[in-house]
Design a protein around this motif. Structure first.
Motif, PDB file in Angstrom:
ATOM      1  N   PRO A   1     -50.016 -43.682  23.838  1.00  0.00           N
ATOM      2  CA  PRO A   1     -49.143 -42.382  23.345  1.00  0.00           C
ATOM      3  C   PRO A   1     -48.147 -42.648  22.288  1.00  0.00           C
ATOM      4  N   ARG A   2     -48.066 -41.513  21.547  1.00  0.00           N
ATOM      5  CA  ARG A   2     -46.950 -41.570  20.451  1.00  0.00           C
ATOM      6  C   ARG A   2     -45.770 -40.814  21.150  1.00  0.00           C
ATOM      7  N   GLU A   3     -44.596 -41.542  20.369  1.00  0.00           N
ATOM      8  CA  GLU A   3     -43.320 -40.980  20.750  1.00  0.00           C
ATOM      9  C   GLU A   3     -43.304 -39.706  20.003  1.00  0.00           C
TER      10      GLU A   3
ATOM     11  N   GLN B   1     -51.161 -33.621  26.936  1.00  0.00           N
ATOM     12  CA  GLN B   1     -50.542 -34.367  28.161  1.00  0.00           C
ATOM     13  C   GLN B   1     -49.162 -33.507  28.174  1.00  0.00           C
TER      14      GLN B   1
ATOM     15  N   ASP C   1     -51.740 -36.036  22.922  1.00  0.00           N
ATOM     16  CA  ASP C   1     -50.212 -36.255  23.388  1.00  0.00           C
ATOM     17  C   ASP C   1     -49.752 -34.852  23.773  1.00  0.00           C
ATOM     18  N   ARG C   2     -50.097 -33.954  22.863  1.00  0.00           N
ATOM     19  CA  ARG C   2     -49.665 -32.606  23.255  1.00  0.00           C
ATOM     20  C   ARG C   2     -50.316 -32.040  24.598  1.00  0.00           C
TER      21      ARG C   2
ATOM     22  N   GLY D   1     -41.700 -38.286  24.248  1.00  0.00           N
ATOM     23  CA  GLY D   1     -42.648 -38.221  25.425  1.00  0.00           C
ATOM     24  C   GLY D   1     -42.622 -36.924  25.702  1.00  0.00           C
ATOM     25  N   GLU D   2     -43.230 -36.415  26.776  1.00  0.00           N
ATOM     26  CA  GLU D   2     -43.598 -35.325  27.191  1.00  0.00           C
ATOM     27  C   GLU D   2     -42.523 -34.285  27.332  1.00  0.00           C
TER      28      GLU D   2
ATOM     29  N   ARG E   1     -41.336 -33.365  23.955  1.00  0.00           N
ATOM     30  CA  ARG E   1     -42.299 -32.320  23.232  1.00  0.00           C
ATOM     31  C   ARG E   1     -41.762 -31.063  23.709  1.00  0.00           C
TER      32      ARG E   1
END
Length: 339
Positions: free
Chosen positions: A143-145, A247, A244-245, A147-148, A151
């Motif tokens: 996962p890219r920075e 998640q 990542d979005r 975090g959830e 975002r």
């Protein structure tokens, strides 16, 4: 006398103004030689965001060359504070009751001090690179920075500026899921299961609300899903990687449903997502400006204490208070095992 070496200009500020016209409104861009065109009142907000997004895409700069444009102008965009600090981000700000919109590179400290503004999610959407070997294709993706929580927090802040102030909590929850789940063509497909989690499976009014705001356009009905096209061009140019979005969207669904909160209503669900996104995951402590939360969630100042009390009764809080000196809202979340 020492001669100062001139530094190259880095104009990363774009301003668009909406002016009255006998036929409606005209969009005036201060950076475009012929940046005047007529727009309707209903489509004005979408036209402004799309125009600013085009400027941001055309004037890309590496991070180390970006500077705080607010500091370059003597910090006239906000009250005085301790000075510039933190990473440089794109900040969307509205002035004069929504007649003037500005997108600029601003440091984190100046962004926090600017009223009626929101940080734009700062990772450009890009196609995934093609991996050559089968072994490389089996390598798990990292996962890219950020975090959830970050975002979701940044997207809620952006939607607070991009959506009309009258947008309901249900429509804001829907917009959050659409913005995080859209693909590279600004299209989104929300399964019925997601809409049930939002308590919006049988609520077409929220979709109509976002359509009237010219923020999205729904397509033909699909089996067990609703398909829509997002009209906010800024989201397309500044969205992080889609896995990542997704998640982050699932995380927002989970934290937006504390015990009994789903039965209380959309406003309480939106507030629980906002508070969870602004809380430290290790301690559960949270801090934000009282006015910022009422703006981002479109909650009346007098109604917010009742919403917080409802969440406390649902087992979300261990405690909450408003600091009498600074006016900041402080709280402590209960551990999930205790809810």
């Amino acid at each position: 006398m020492r001669l100062r070496t001139p530094c190259p200009a880095t104009p990363r500020t774009w301003t668009v103004e909406l002016r009255s016209h006998p036929g409606g409104l005209v969009l005036v861009c201060r950076q475009c030689p012929h940046g005047i065109r007529q727009v309707t009142a209903a489509a004005a907000r979408s036209a402004v965001l799309a125009h600013l997004a085009r400027h941001a895409r055309a004037d890309l700069l590496p991070p180390h060359l970006r500077i705080c444009q607010c500091h370059e102008r003597g910090c006239r965009w906000h009250p005085r504070h301790r000075g510039c600090a933190g990473p440089i981000r794109l900040l969307l700000a509205g002035e004069c009751g929504g007649r003037v919109w500005r997108l600029a590179d601003v440091c984190t400290a100046c962004a926090a001090a600017t009223a009626q503004a929101a940080l734009v999610p700062d990772t450009v959407l890009a196609a995934a690179p093609q991996l050559s070997s089968p072994a490389a294709r089996r390598r798990p993706r990292r996962p890219r920075e950020p975090g959830e929580r970050t975002r979701v927090r940044e997207m809620l802040s952006y939607l607070g500026a991009a959506l009309p102030a009258s947008t309901s909590a249900a429509a804001r929850l829907l917009a959050l899921q659409c913005a995080l789940r859209m693909n590279g063509q600004a299209q989104v497909r929300l399964p019925t299961g997601v809409l049930r989690s939002l308590r919006l499976a049988d609520s077409p009014a929220s979709w109509r609300e976002l359509e009237h705001a010219r923020w999205l356009r729904t397509a033909s009905p699909a089996a067990n899903a609703v398909v829509a096209e997002l009209l906010d061009a800024t989201l397309l140019s500044q969205a992080p990687a889609r896995p990542d979005r997704l998640q982050a969207a699932d995380w927002a669904l989970r934290v937006g449903r504390p015990a009994r909160a789903g039965a209380i209503g959309s406003l309480t669900q939106l507030a629980s997502v906002y508070l969870a996104a602004h809380s430290a995951p290790e301690t559960g402590h949270g801090l934000c400006e009282y006015d910022r939360m009422t703006h981002d969630c479109a909650i009346d100042h007098t109604d917010l204490p009742d919403v917080l009390d409802q969440l406390a009764g649902a087992g979300l809080f261990a405690s909450w208070q408003v600091c009498p000196d600074s006016g900041d809202l402080q709280w402590t979340m209960r551990p999930r095992s205790a809810r």
